[in-house]
Motif scaffolding. Sequence first.
Motif, PDB file in Angstrom:
ATOM      1  N   ASP A   1      48.144  45.424  47.055  1.00  0.00           N
ATOM      2  CA  ASP A   1      48.004  46.150  45.786  1.00  0.00           C
ATOM      3  C   ASP A   1      47.018  45.439  44.858  1.00  0.00           C
ATOM      4  OD1 ASP A   1      49.760  48.075  46.610  1.00  0.00           O
ATOM      5  OD2 ASP A   1      51.500  47.191  45.613  1.00  0.00           O
ATOM      6  N   ILE A   2      47.097  44.117  44.813  1.00  0.00           N
ATOM      7  CA  ILE A   2      46.176  43.354  43.970  1.00  0.00           C
ATOM      8  C   ILE A   2      44.743  43.498  44.468  1.00  0.00           C
ATOM      9  CG2 ILE A   2      45.542  41.016  43.250  1.00  0.00           C
ATOM     10  CD1 ILE A   2      48.568  40.351  43.416  1.00  0.00           C
ATOM     11  N   LEU A   3      44.559  43.441  45.790  1.00  0.00           N
ATOM     12  CA  LEU A   3      43.216  43.602  46.343  1.00  0.00           C
ATOM     13  C   LEU A   3      42.670  44.997  46.062  1.00  0.00           C
ATOM     14  CD1 LEU A   3      41.103  42.059  48.055  1.00  0.00           C
ATOM     15  CD2 LEU A   3      42.109  43.142  50.083  1.00  0.00           C
ATOM     16  N   GLY A   4      43.519  46.024  46.237  1.00  0.00           N
ATOM     17  CA  GLY A   4      43.077  47.380  45.918  1.00  0.00           C
ATOM     18  C   GLY A   4      42.757  47.545  44.447  1.00  0.00           C
ATOM     19  N   ARG A   5      43.576  46.935  43.567  1.00  0.00           N
ATOM     20  CA  ARG A   5      43.300  46.983  42.131  1.00  0.00           C
ATOM     21  C   ARG A   5      41.967  46.309  41.811  1.00  0.00           C
ATOM     22  NH1 ARG A   5      47.181  43.251  39.262  1.00  0.00           N
ATOM     23  NH2 ARG A   5      48.695  44.686  40.195  1.00  0.00           N
ATOM     24  N   THR A   6      41.694  45.187  42.457  1.00  0.00           N
ATOM     25  CA  THR A   6      40.445  44.471  42.218  1.00  0.00           C
ATOM     26  C   THR A   6      39.246  45.332  42.576  1.00  0.00           C
ATOM     27  OG1 THR A   6      41.530  42.349  42.638  1.00  0.00           O
ATOM     28  CG2 THR A   6      39.132  42.417  42.815  1.00  0.00           C
ATOM     29  N   PHE A   7      39.290  45.963  43.734  1.00  0.00           N
ATOM     30  CA  PHE A   7      38.163  46.797  44.149  1.00  0.00           C
ATOM     31  C   PHE A   7      38.064  48.061  43.299  1.00  0.00           C
ATOM     32  CE2 PHE A   7      38.279  44.108  47.868  1.00  0.00           C
ATOM     33  CZ  PHE A   7      36.943  44.012  48.227  1.00  0.00           C
ATOM     34  N   ALA A   8      39.202  48.611  42.877  1.00  0.00           N
ATOM     35  CA  ALA A   8      39.168  49.811  42.037  1.00  0.00           C
ATOM     36  C   ALA A   8      38.533  49.512  40.689  1.00  0.00           C
ATOM     37  CB  ALA A   8      40.584  50.361  41.859  1.00  0.00           C
ATOM     38  N   VAL A   9      38.914  48.394  40.063  1.00  0.00           N
ATOM     39  CA  VAL A   9      38.333  48.026  38.770  1.00  0.00           C
ATOM     40  C   VAL A   9      36.848  47.725  38.926  1.00  0.00           C
ATOM     41  CG1 VAL A   9      38.354  46.280  36.941  1.00  0.00           C
ATOM     42  CG2 VAL A   9      40.509  47.207  37.804  1.00  0.00           C
TER      43      VAL A   9
END
Length: 415
Positions: free
Chosen positions: A194-202
Amino acid sequence: MPTAAPSFAPPEPSLKARLRRAERLHHLKAGALILPLAAFLAVTFLIPIGDMMRRAVHDPELAQVWPGVTAAIDDWQPRTEAPGEAVFAALAADLGQSKADRTLAVAARRLNSDYPGARSLLFSSARKLPETAESWRATLIHIDERWAEPELWAAIDRASGPLTAFFLLQAVDLERTPTGQLRPVPEQEAVFLDILGRTFAVALTVTLLCLALGFPVAYLLATLPPHLSNPMMILVLLPFWTSLLVRTAAWVVLLQDQGLVNNALIWLGLLDEPARLIFNRIGVIIAMTHVLLPFLVLPLYSVMKGIPKLYMRTALSLGARPTVAFLKVYLPQTLPGIVAGTLLTFIIALGYYITPALVGGAADQMISYFIAFYTAETVNWGMAAALGSVLLVTTLILFATYARLVRAGATPAGR
């Protein structure tokens, strides 16, 4: 009259040989010129990255303080139950020695990252451990029944080193069962994907916003006369002369409930009460877009500046509408600047730490925050290195995919 002795001088090298020699000398000189830069990059870039990736799989801590049990556990069979007396005897010896050497905290810290509660288990067992016992297996299990759990011994086995996949698996929310099978971690512990996906989304959102805002600015700078574009270029470069921390703190002031932005929106009648613009995702995206916008404008401007204005005038004179001329003639020529600017902005955004930490909330922190947390707070270098390695590999994969798609899209146009 005596004749002179014949001379046997070596033949002159051919022109081709002299050219090859000159070319080799040229290459050696060029290599000597770039050698300091190559050495600098190796020391400051390649070696640290290599060391980070090494730490992601290198796990010598437990073996250094518990050499006996980490060696004895190799013979643990079957792995569906606690090991035999020999392994327990080695554990008892290592527990007593590490308690005497005051290194029990090292083993506790390493095992606690894999088996929650290991710290209290180790300290209580070491405190209650007798000097001798007829059966160390029965004694330790009597002290704490958790010593009979295969999951605990599997954690010790995974920490035995010197190489381990534990940190890399944890970084992608995976773990191994006592028998070695891969499985997802429990749902309440699955956070890193989830953190990795959030990082790429931002990072992607910020990059697209920078492109939407930066393209018109770069186009305006490239088409205006120098006496107007030069002052505007100074405004674009102005953020580089201000500290990143100061710029981020300024957004905290601007976006707070009684800040300038909320007051302006209420004064214009767009809001009845202050909107929450800080300590959430909105604040992170606004502040990061402001900070990273010059990194997209400058590469795009350099490409646009080199596009001859004659092309657009020719397309218009041949009957193309301005919109069609822009989309068919001008825009394709800006593709190298778009690619360079978006890649630069996206990669920088992936590793941002200060701005999300100050402007974002608890649910808006990016992966850099957790890398810093494991490095500075828990001193878990393996986990920090694993998260950094996952981010690096994922970024390289996306970069290669993006570059391939751009080349595939540019090939038909070039033909």
